[in-house]
Design an enzyme around this catalytic site. Structure first.
Site, mmCIF file in Angstrom:
data_model
loop_
_atom_site.group_PDB
_atom_site.id
_atom_site.type_symbol
_atom_site.label_atom_id
_atom_site.label_comp_id
_atom_site.label_asym_id
_atom_site.label_seq_id
_atom_site.Cartn_x
_atom_site.Cartn_y
_atom_site.Cartn_z
ATOM 1 C CG ASP A 8 -1.391 1.158 5.179
ATOM 2 O OD1 ASP A 8 -0.203 1.546 5.335
ATOM 3 O OD2 ASP A 8 -1.801 0.233 4.703
ATOM 4 C CG ASP A 10 2.946 0.490 0.252
ATOM 5 O OD1 ASP A 10 2.595 1.074 -0.733
ATOM 6 O OD2 ASP A 10 4.203 0.637 0.645
#
Length: 164
Positions: A8, A10
């Site tokens: 991922d 952020d």
């Protein structure tokens, strides 16, 4: 078959600021660059999978997502690291841009981005991992039959060394 670590973005690789879309606003999480290099050195593909609803909301164009990715790779190259691919979801059911305003199969926790990466790279899911900071990331990992690694704080490299 290759193995992969899906990251991922952020909150996992960078400090989460809402709708990050400019390299000058990007702040690496502690140990994130080193974690990617570690993954590279261990023979895993390093694949970025990120929801980018700011595109659907009209806050920035898709090109900004790609520019941040290219900047990340330029920064990683300075330490001999790299991301192998970018998969992102520009959709959101409550968007403002009609082209991107929809419910889709790629927005995490759905598995569309992971599925597409696995098809393109012939990835062995049984030897692969998903690193993320949210419940949605861990749900995506579970649905995609990947081992989920939850990042909460501290060194991302240290967290990965517990698993790889």
């Amino acid at each position: 078959m290759p193995k992969a670590v899906f990251f991922d973005r952020d909150g996992t690789l960078n400090v989460d600021i809402h709708y990050l879309h400019r390299p000058e606003d990007f702040v690496w999480i502690e140990g994130a660059k080193e974690a990617i290099k570690y993954v590279n050195d261990k023979g895993y593909l390093a694949i970025l999978v990120t929801n980018q609803s700011g595109v659907a909301r009209g806050y920035y164009p898709e090109e900004d997502v790609k520019n941040v990715y290219d900047w990340m790779n330029a920064e990683l190259a300075k330490i001999g690291a790299h991301l192998d691919a970018l998969f992102y979801c520009p959709h959101h059911p409550e968007g403002n841009i009609p082209l991107y305003t929809k419910t889709c199969s790629c927005r995490k926790p759905e598995t569309g981005m992971v599925d597409e990466a696995c098809r393109q790279f012939q990835i062995d899911r049984s030897q692969s991992f998903f690193v993320g900071d949210s419940d949605g990331d861990m749900e995506c990992a579970k649905r995609a039959n990947l081992t989920g690694i939850r990042y909460t704080s501290g060194s991302l490299l240290g967290r990965l060394e517990e698993f790889l």
